[in-house]
Design a protein around this motif. Structure first.
Motif, PDB file in Angstrom:
ATOM      1  N   PHE A 271      47.834  59.449  19.221  1.00 11.66           N
ATOM      2  CA  PHE A 271      47.492  60.859  19.571  1.00 11.66           C
ATOM      3  C   PHE A 271      46.544  60.852  20.798  1.00 11.66           C
ATOM      4  O   PHE A 271      45.893  60.109  21.067  1.00 11.66           O
ATOM      5  CB  PHE A 271      46.765  61.361  18.537  1.00 11.66           C
ATOM      6  N   ILE A 272      47.179  61.939  21.766  1.00 14.55           N
ATOM      7  CA  ILE A 272      46.513  61.816  23.061  1.00 14.55           C
ATOM      8  C   ILE A 272      45.563  63.088  23.310  1.00 14.55           C
ATOM      9  O   ILE A 272      45.855  64.179  22.833  1.00 14.55           O
ATOM     10  CB  ILE A 272      47.579  62.197  24.257  1.00 14.55           C
ATOM     11  N   VAL A 273      44.472  62.777  23.836  1.00  9.73           N
ATOM     12  CA  VAL A 273      43.293  63.914  24.124  1.00  9.73           C
ATOM     13  C   VAL A 273      42.818  63.929  25.483  1.00  9.73           C
ATOM     14  O   VAL A 273      42.264  62.821  25.859  1.00  9.73           O
ATOM     15  CB  VAL A 273      42.082  63.451  23.164  1.00  9.73           C
TER      16      VAL A 273
ATOM     17  N   VAL B 130      46.301  55.436  16.397  1.00  6.74           N
ATOM     18  CA  VAL B 130      45.316  55.166  17.684  1.00  6.74           C
ATOM     19  C   VAL B 130      45.425  56.561  18.409  1.00  6.74           C
ATOM     20  O   VAL B 130      46.211  57.264  18.297  1.00  6.74           O
ATOM     21  CB  VAL B 130      46.267  54.199  18.773  1.00  6.74           C
ATOM     22  N   VAL B 131      44.257  56.786  18.803  1.00  7.49           N
ATOM     23  CA  VAL B 131      43.749  57.893  19.517  1.00  7.49           C
ATOM     24  C   VAL B 131      43.625  57.610  20.968  1.00  7.49           C
ATOM     25  O   VAL B 131      42.344  56.731  21.094  1.00  7.49           O
ATOM     26  CB  VAL B 131      42.471  58.785  18.777  1.00  7.49           C
ATOM     27  N   LEU B 132      44.097  58.150  22.064  1.00  9.67           N
ATOM     28  CA  LEU B 132      43.678  57.980  23.575  1.00  9.67           C
ATOM     29  C   LEU B 132      42.942  58.940  23.694  1.00  9.67           C
ATOM     30  O   LEU B 132      43.233  60.241  23.784  1.00  9.67           O
ATOM     31  CB  LEU B 132      45.030  57.891  24.274  1.00  9.67           C
ATOM     32  N   LEU B 133      41.589  58.983  24.090  1.00 11.38           N
ATOM     33  CA  LEU B 133      40.383  59.562  24.235  1.00 11.38           C
ATOM     34  C   LEU B 133      39.815  59.981  25.466  1.00 11.38           C
ATOM     35  O   LEU B 133      39.260  58.970  25.862  1.00 11.38           O
ATOM     36  CB  LEU B 133      39.489  59.532  23.013  1.00 11.38           C
ATOM     37  N   ASP B 134      40.266  60.978  26.347  1.00  5.59           N
ATOM     38  CA  ASP B 134      39.575  61.143  27.545  1.00  5.59           C
ATOM     39  C   ASP B 134      38.096  61.223  27.121  1.00  5.59           C
ATOM     40  O   ASP B 134      37.522  61.790  26.235  1.00  5.59           O
ATOM     41  CB  ASP B 134      39.971  62.450  28.244  1.00  5.59           C
ATOM     42  N   ILE B 135      37.117  60.777  28.137  1.00  7.86           N
ATOM     43  CA  ILE B 135      35.763  60.747  27.990  1.00  7.86           C
ATOM     44  C   ILE B 135      35.233  62.263  28.645  1.00  7.86           C
ATOM     45  O   ILE B 135      34.266  62.622  27.789  1.00  7.86           O
ATOM     46  CB  ILE B 135      35.016  59.629  28.705  1.00  7.86           C
ATOM     47  N   GLY B 136      35.878  62.726  29.579  1.00  5.87           N
ATOM     48  CA  GLY B 136      35.270  63.854  29.786  1.00  5.87           C
ATOM     49  C   GLY B 136      36.226  65.190  29.785  1.00  5.87           C
ATOM     50  O   GLY B 136      37.220  65.705  29.950  1.00  5.87           O
ATOM     51  N   LEU B 137      35.601  65.706  28.417  1.00  7.60           N
ATOM     52  CA  LEU B 137      36.215  66.937  27.758  1.00  7.60           C
ATOM     53  C   LEU B 137      35.500  67.938  27.958  1.00  7.60           C
ATOM     54  O   LEU B 137      34.366  68.012  28.126  1.00  7.60           O
ATOM     55  CB  LEU B 137      36.462  66.606  26.323  1.00  7.60           C
TER      56      LEU B 137
ATOM     57  N   ILE C 195      40.778  52.051  29.210  1.00  5.68           N
ATOM     58  CA  ILE C 195      41.866  52.071  29.917  1.00  5.68           C
ATOM     59  C   ILE C 195      41.674  53.371  30.981  1.00  5.68           C
ATOM     60  O   ILE C 195      41.447  54.324  30.877  1.00  5.68           O
ATOM     61  CB  ILE C 195      43.285  52.433  29.538  1.00  5.68           C
ATOM     62  N   ARG C 196      41.744  52.920  32.492  1.00  4.93           N
ATOM     63  CA  ARG C 196      41.697  53.937  33.485  1.00  4.93           C
ATOM     64  C   ARG C 196      43.198  54.702  33.378  1.00  4.93           C
ATOM     65  O   ARG C 196      44.024  54.063  32.995  1.00  4.93           O
ATOM     66  CB  ARG C 196      41.556  53.113  34.948  1.00  4.93           C
ATOM     67  N   LYS C 197      43.097  55.694  33.643  1.00  5.48           N
ATOM     68  CA  LYS C 197      44.350  56.710  33.486  1.00  5.48           C
ATOM     69  C   LYS C 197      45.407  56.066  34.159  1.00  5.48           C
ATOM     70  O   LYS C 197      46.499  56.192  33.907  1.00  5.48           O
ATOM     71  CB  LYS C 197      44.265  58.112  33.799  1.00  5.48           C
ATOM     72  N   ASP C 198      44.833  55.686  35.555  1.00  2.36           N
ATOM     73  CA  ASP C 198      46.031  55.082  36.589  1.00  2.36           C
ATOM     74  C   ASP C 198      46.592  53.760  35.803  1.00  2.36           C
ATOM     75  O   ASP C 198      47.755  53.483  36.437  1.00  2.36           O
ATOM     76  CB  ASP C 198      45.527  54.716  37.975  1.00  2.36           C
ATOM     77  N   ASP C 199      46.002  53.111  34.944  1.00  2.36           N
ATOM     78  CA  ASP C 199      46.570  51.814  34.522  1.00  2.36           C
ATOM     79  C   ASP C 199      47.180  51.933  32.866  1.00  2.36           C
ATOM     80  O   ASP C 199      47.872  51.100  32.510  1.00  2.36           O
ATOM     81  CB  ASP C 199      45.379  50.855  34.327  1.00  2.36           C
ATOM     82  N   LEU C 200      47.389  53.088  32.718  1.00  2.75           N
ATOM     83  CA  LEU C 200      48.011  53.412  31.166  1.00  2.75           C
ATOM     84  C   LEU C 200      49.423  52.975  31.275  1.00  2.75           C
ATOM     85  O   LEU C 200      50.142  53.398  32.043  1.00  2.75           O
ATOM     86  CB  LEU C 200      48.053  55.072  30.725  1.00  2.75           C
ATOM     87  N   SER C 201      49.898  52.165  30.113  1.00  3.57           N
ATOM     88  CA  SER C 201      51.121  51.828  29.957  1.00  3.57           C
ATOM     89  C   SER C 201      51.060  51.158  28.612  1.00  3.57           C
ATOM     90  O   SER C 201      50.127  50.700  27.950  1.00  3.57           O
ATOM     91  CB  SER C 201      51.523  50.746  31.032  1.00  3.57           C
ATOM     92  N   ALA C 202      52.342  51.006  28.101  1.00  2.76           N
ATOM     93  CA  ALA C 202      52.473  50.286  26.801  1.00  2.76           C
ATOM     94  C   ALA C 202      51.961  48.928  26.535  1.00  2.76           C
ATOM     95  O   ALA C 202      51.405  48.374  25.616  1.00  2.76           O
ATOM     96  CB  ALA C 202      53.862  50.283  26.292  1.00  2.76           C
TER      97      ALA C 202
END
Length: 115
Positions: free
Chosen positions: A5-7, A49-56, A101-108
């Motif tokens: 799930f992506i936030v 798994v939740v991918l969760l942005d810190i700055g919401l 994970i830094r957004k620029d480094d996101l991968s499977a």
């Protein structure tokens, strides 16, 4: 199959992240653009798994992670940000998350290395 799930408050990032992950065989079952919506949706959809942005915009991602950790059978949470982990200092390690994970480094592959 592990579900994700992506936030993130940026629709363009959510679209790009979902397309990238699904192209690499990752099952993305939902998205949210703020913390309150994420908490409700994660409770309903129960992703692994939740991918969760810190700055919401409404609730800090660290607080969302703390709320998720109190759920029965909580999801694993991976914090994401466009900033380096050093920006957040010990706050990342102090949360009950499995990684960052830094957004620029996101991968499977990056997700597999953390999980």
């Amino acid at each position: 199959m592990t579900t994700f799930f992506i936030v993130d408050d940026h629709a363009s990032f959510r679209r790009q992240a979902r397309a990238l992950l699904e192209a690499e065989g990752v099952a993305v079952i939902g998205e949210a653009d703020d913390g309150a919506t994420a908490l409700e949706a994660v409770r309903r959809l129960r992703p692994d798994v939740v991918l969760l942005d810190i700055g919401l915009p409404d609730i800090d991602g660290f607080l969302v992670a703390r709320h998720l950790a109190t759920e029965p059978s909580p999801p694993r949470v991976i914090l994401i940000s466009s900033r380096d982990a050093t920006t957040y200092g010990p706050r990342i390690a102090a949360n009950r998350t499995v990684g960052f994970i830094r957004k620029d480094d996101l991968s499977a592959a990056a997700l597999a290395a953390i999980l």
